[in-house]
Design a protein around this motif. Structure first.
Motif, PDB file in Angstrom:
ATOM      1  N   GLN A 193      37.108 -17.009  44.478  1.00  0.00           N
ATOM      2  CA  GLN A 193      36.142 -17.098  45.388  1.00  0.00           C
ATOM      3  C   GLN A 193      35.872 -16.225  46.535  1.00  0.00           C
ATOM      4  O   GLN A 193      34.959 -16.446  47.469  1.00  0.00           O
ATOM      5  CB  GLN A 193      36.474 -19.100  45.897  1.00  0.00           C
ATOM      6  CG  GLN A 193      36.597 -19.801  44.541  1.00  0.00           C
ATOM      7  CD  GLN A 193      36.796 -21.338  44.777  1.00  0.00           C
ATOM      8  OE1 GLN A 193      37.689 -20.878  45.405  1.00  0.00           O
ATOM      9  NE2 GLN A 193      36.483 -21.839  44.088  1.00  0.00           N
ATOM     10  N   GLN A 194      36.687 -16.081  46.853  1.00  0.00           N
ATOM     11  CA  GLN A 194      37.050 -14.938  48.465  1.00  0.00           C
ATOM     12  C   GLN A 194      35.644 -14.152  47.594  1.00  0.00           C
ATOM     13  O   GLN A 194      35.342 -13.319  48.627  1.00  0.00           O
ATOM     14  CB  GLN A 194      38.214 -14.792  48.906  1.00  0.00           C
ATOM     15  CG  GLN A 194      39.373 -16.154  49.683  1.00  0.00           C
ATOM     16  CD  GLN A 194      40.381 -15.192  49.975  1.00  0.00           C
ATOM     17  OE1 GLN A 194      40.752 -14.164  50.007  1.00  0.00           O
ATOM     18  NE2 GLN A 194      40.589 -16.347  50.169  1.00  0.00           N
ATOM     19  N   SER A 195      36.159 -13.090  46.899  1.00  0.00           N
ATOM     20  CA  SER A 195      35.584 -12.377  46.539  1.00  0.00           C
ATOM     21  C   SER A 195      34.279 -12.501  45.882  1.00  0.00           C
ATOM     22  O   SER A 195      33.314 -11.664  46.708  1.00  0.00           O
ATOM     23  CB  SER A 195      36.325 -11.920  44.815  1.00  0.00           C
ATOM     24  OG  SER A 195      37.594 -11.482  45.134  1.00  0.00           O
ATOM     25  N   LEU A 196      33.885 -13.529  45.620  1.00  0.00           N
ATOM     26  CA  LEU A 196      32.170 -13.784  45.320  1.00  0.00           C
ATOM     27  C   LEU A 196      31.661 -14.210  46.936  1.00  0.00           C
ATOM     28  O   LEU A 196      30.755 -13.961  46.880  1.00  0.00           O
ATOM     29  CB  LEU A 196      32.392 -14.941  44.340  1.00  0.00           C
ATOM     30  CG  LEU A 196      32.313 -15.376  42.514  1.00  0.00           C
ATOM     31  CD1 LEU A 196      32.657 -16.263  42.348  1.00  0.00           C
ATOM     32  CD2 LEU A 196      31.659 -14.210  42.524  1.00  0.00           C
ATOM     33  N   TYR A 197      32.141 -14.678  47.480  1.00  0.00           N
ATOM     34  CA  TYR A 197      31.885 -15.218  48.987  1.00  0.00           C
ATOM     35  C   TYR A 197      32.000 -13.937  49.731  1.00  0.00           C
ATOM     36  O   TYR A 197      30.718 -13.434  49.876  1.00  0.00           O
ATOM     37  CB  TYR A 197      33.133 -15.801  49.242  1.00  0.00           C
ATOM     38  CG  TYR A 197      32.464 -16.260  50.843  1.00  0.00           C
ATOM     39  CD1 TYR A 197      31.559 -17.342  51.589  1.00  0.00           C
ATOM     40  CD2 TYR A 197      33.129 -15.840  52.273  1.00  0.00           C
ATOM     41  CE1 TYR A 197      31.090 -17.464  52.450  1.00  0.00           C
ATOM     42  CE2 TYR A 197      32.973 -16.095  53.410  1.00  0.00           C
ATOM     43  CZ  TYR A 197      32.032 -16.651  53.671  1.00  0.00           C
ATOM     44  OH  TYR A 197      31.245 -17.449  54.704  1.00  0.00           O
ATOM     45  N   ILE A 198      32.659 -12.961  49.658  1.00  0.00           N
ATOM     46  CA  ILE A 198      31.683 -11.387  50.652  1.00  0.00           C
ATOM     47  C   ILE A 198      31.146 -10.876  49.775  1.00  0.00           C
ATOM     48  O   ILE A 198      30.632 -10.192  50.069  1.00  0.00           O
ATOM     49  CB  ILE A 198      33.489 -11.093  50.217  1.00  0.00           C
ATOM     50  CG1 ILE A 198      34.680 -11.172  50.614  1.00  0.00           C
ATOM     51  CG2 ILE A 198      33.654  -9.024  50.338  1.00  0.00           C
ATOM     52  CD1 ILE A 198      35.829 -10.214  51.096  1.00  0.00           C
ATOM     53  N   VAL A 199      31.202 -10.799  48.343  1.00  0.00           N
ATOM     54  CA  VAL A 199      29.868 -10.141  47.291  1.00  0.00           C
ATOM     55  C   VAL A 199      28.784 -11.451  47.623  1.00  0.00           C
ATOM     56  O   VAL A 199      27.622 -10.553  47.691  1.00  0.00           O
ATOM     57  CB  VAL A 199      30.468 -10.105  45.964  1.00  0.00           C
ATOM     58  CG1 VAL A 199      29.159  -9.991  45.018  1.00  0.00           C
ATOM     59  CG2 VAL A 199      31.730  -9.148  45.962  1.00  0.00           C
ATOM     60  N   ASN A 200      28.412 -11.970  47.904  1.00  0.00           N
ATOM     61  CA  ASN A 200      26.964 -12.760  48.004  1.00  0.00           C
ATOM     62  C   ASN A 200      27.209 -12.849  49.720  1.00  0.00           C
ATOM     63  O   ASN A 200      25.822 -13.513  50.119  1.00  0.00           O
ATOM     64  CB  ASN A 200      27.100 -14.459  47.309  1.00  0.00           C
ATOM     65  CG  ASN A 200      27.200 -14.074  46.257  1.00  0.00           C
ATOM     66  OD1 ASN A 200      27.046 -12.848  45.436  1.00  0.00           O
ATOM     67  ND2 ASN A 200      28.274 -14.751  45.312  1.00  0.00           N
ATOM     68  N   SER A 201      28.201 -12.463  50.539  1.00  0.00           N
ATOM     69  CA  SER A 201      27.342 -12.566  51.961  1.00  0.00           C
ATOM     70  C   SER A 201      26.962 -11.641  52.362  1.00  0.00           C
ATOM     71  O   SER A 201      27.479 -10.156  51.804  1.00  0.00           O
ATOM     72  CB  SER A 201      29.054 -13.313  52.363  1.00  0.00           C
ATOM     73  OG  SER A 201      29.866 -11.790  52.453  1.00  0.00           O
ATOM     74  N   ASP A 202      26.346 -11.424  53.256  1.00  0.00           N
ATOM     75  CA  ASP A 202      25.884 -10.219  54.194  1.00  0.00           C
ATOM     76  C   ASP A 202      27.108  -9.129  54.846  1.00  0.00           C
ATOM     77  O   ASP A 202      26.852  -8.217  54.851  1.00  0.00           O
ATOM     78  CB  ASP A 202      24.786 -10.462  55.142  1.00  0.00           C
ATOM     79  CG  ASP A 202      23.437 -10.960  54.404  1.00  0.00           C
ATOM     80  OD1 ASP A 202      23.867 -11.657  53.276  1.00  0.00           O
ATOM     81  OD2 ASP A 202      22.672 -11.659  54.436  1.00  0.00           O
TER      82      ASP A 202
END
Length: 149
Positions: free
Chosen positions: A135-144
């Motif tokens: 989830q953290q990785s996805l958040y980082i990938v999807n965030s700017d």
């Protein structure tokens, strides 16, 4: 006339002779009767002795047979009691062994259950950690923040 006189004179002699003969026959008959009576009493005594001996032997035989039967009964009863005691002892030993095996199995199941719960908890914690990292990785990938433009 002289003939009837002879006859009259001969009558008492004849009576006396016949009386003697009759007395001898009576005496002889009495001796035979006494001998027969004595012989009969001896035969009866012999039969009574033989009967008493046979009764004694039969009673002894019955007593011996009864004693043997009683001894056989006592021996068989003891063998049956011994067998029952041995069987009860074996049954109790089997029950004890089965109880011990069952307690050991319950113990092993309890230990295995605790190990599985701990391993399941560790696995769940690891999965939760993995999911959190994804989830953290996805958040980082999807965030700017971390994405170059």
């Amino acid at each position: 006339v002289s003939e009837p006189y002879i006859i009259m004179h001969a009558i008492p002699l004849d009576i006396e002779a016949r009386g003697k003969a009759l007395a001898e026959r009576l005496h002889h008959t009495m001796e035979q009767f006494d001998a027969e009576s004595k012989s009969r009493k001896e035969r009866e005594a012999s039969m009574l002795r033989r009967l008493a001996h046979d009764e004694s032997r039969t009673a002894s035989s019955f007593d011996t047979a009864r004693t043997e039967r009683e001894n056989d009964y006592v021996r068989l009863r003891k063998a049956l009691d011994d067998h029952a005691k041995a069987r009860n002892k074996r049954d109790q030993a089997l029950k004890d062994r089965l109880s011990q095996d069952l307690a050991r199995l319950r113990n092993q199941v309890s230990v295995e259950q605790k190990i599985r719960w701990r391993e399941d908890a560790e696995l769940a914690a690891a999965m939760n950690g993995y999911i959190e990292k994804i989830q953290q990785s996805l958040y980082i990938v999807n965030s700017d923040i971390g994405v170059p433009k």
